[in-house]
Design an enzyme around this catalytic site. Sequence first.
Site: not given
Length: 733
Positions: A627, A631, A425
């Site tokens: 995080d 996600d 990410d």
Amino acid sequence: MSSLPGAAAPNPSAAATDATPGASSSNSSNSSSTDSSERSPFVSMRVVHRLPGRLRLRFKTRTGAAFQPRQVQLAIENLPGVVDARVNPAAASLIVRFDPAKTDAGSLCAAIRHLQVRPSPSARSAPAPAGEEMRALLISGGLLLGSSLLPLPLRMPATLAAALPVFGEAVDDLLQRGITSHVLEALAIAISALRRDYTAANATSFMLALGEYLEHSIERRSDDLLKQLLRPDTGLVWVEEDGVERQIDSAGIAVGATVIVAAGATVPVDGTVLGGEALINEAAMTGESEPVRKQRGDSVLSGTVVEEGRLRVYAEHVGHRTAAARIADYVEDSLTAKSQAQLGAARLADRLVPAVLGLAGTTWLLSGDWQRAAAVLQADYSCALKLATPVAFKAGMYRSGKQGILFKGGDVVERLAEADTFVFDKTGTLTTGLLAVTDSITFDPNYSATDLIDLAASVEEHYFHPLALAVVEAARKHQGRHFDHKEVEFIAAHGVASVIDGQRIVVGSRHFVEEDEGIPVDAQRAVLDRLFREGKTLLYIGFGGRLLGVIALKDQLRESSAATLARLRRLGVRRIVMLTGDHRARAAELAEQLGIDEFHAELLPEGKAEIVARMTAAGARVAFVGDGINDAPALAGAHVGIAMQRGADLARLTADVALLEDHFERVADARELAVATMQRIDNNFRLTVGANTAILAAAAFGKLSPIASSVLHNGSTIAILLNALRSVRLRPE
């Protein structure tokens, strides 16, 4: 985000209740499956005192069973309607507080009586208490030294009595599991005793007792090392009771309490805002850099930080029920998860036991020498193969914990070592999630870009909002001048205002400047829209009733990102991918800067999980690093999920690996530790097979006595276990 439990509910803390220990990801089958050894710890139970919402019970436990109060307490507290539980094993007493609206005393008693509790790994790994192991060691050692002093008629009974623990384990195994290493050991002692070779028999008993004691001590040591990583929250929090605020230990917060959280404080519960207004730093949850305004009726999660303002929060989930508190439980659960390497070693050890027995029989048939057969029976592969692998995993997990990396089981270590594709990410992972000034644009030719920053910094220098801190830092870097101003007015979740040279200055959000202060901004729409498309956060500066300018801010690339990705490639990672909801142009720029193989931009939250699923279906072993709450599905669907330290509670719960420190290089550290641990396991496997094969061959050819064979076998096993326990060290970069 329908795939995420509770994500669409008004109360986001519902998500935390759905995340239970042992369900860290869809690929952790060992954790999620029901353990056949789960059983009720209670033989009988009776109610000795009852009040509305409170029960005190007296119980009896199973004879010889390891009763573990913490495991029982956690199991009871997870029953529907239970508020909390307290177990007193010394008094055989159990106190349970519950919500009468959700359950009744009768149903609760029945549920507790039939409670299924999974034994903790410390009970499984140490079948005999340390005191019993030491007693067996002292008895066998004393007999070995003093057997020659005993009268001849007493030597046989004494030898057999000292070997009773070995014979007992052998009989149990033979009846329940067939021929095992314990059966071989008992046969070796019996053969030596029948031949009246009491020295060999007693030496074998002593070496077995010594090996058992040291092996279990080493394994207990590895468990204890991991348990040192448990870090229960002992902080103090403010609560409101009958209109009076007082400070209590966070462990004392009850469901329904009114918790007060002010600027700088971490929210200790999952709940709903009763009053107040504040900016909450949820960058860890949403991946957004800008704090979120919270007011009455909004939900908050434990672990988020109040940047500004003050809230009164109704506690809905407290203690171990909050998402943030479950990491400690994962440390306990991680001890029970078995990797494929561990299961494979155990299966091989079991298959080799009949081969050793066959070799002993063949040796006796060919040589007619019972001593050779007894020497062969002293050595087997079982102990080292079965114990060295889990000990190595636990030692690696302990070492990683000290490095700020929490592995949720040995199987996770194995899967991370296997990963060939790393997917990241962007926000809060490859970038810091912290804002920095990128643009300063004035709409008045009398003021320069640095003047604009200096004006804003002058009124925001005592304000600890992330935007304010970024502006003050930008002014400090160019050693800007300070503008004298009147008293600063702080408007929670909006901005600041003051007076400079007789004119009102306001610094804050568009809503604050345009709607609250009545300053028009439409004339600059083209510039504002461009900055917004670039993914930047805007700080509006109004001065004397007009829009003086805007300051654009953006989260910055982590300094260690490029070096960490390069290190991952050196550690065998073949493909690196970035996923982001950010604009494609910014994503392309970042991917080129970091040398990323592939990127996907402008993704919706569910898009990340879909891409991970496609990669997995194509045969990639994906490690996903993220995080945010959005996600969580990708973390769960990956071969192994890694959550950043500032990550959302749900992301950390869903992930297989949780980083305990906000250092991006820990991602590469985790990979290196996993690879090094698997290499050590492979080396130990080869040492075990090689050493024991050599001992068996020497014993079969009459080169070793039973005593020498026992000494070599147990000595090599202990050496291999000590090597497994030895910490894995990271190579210096």
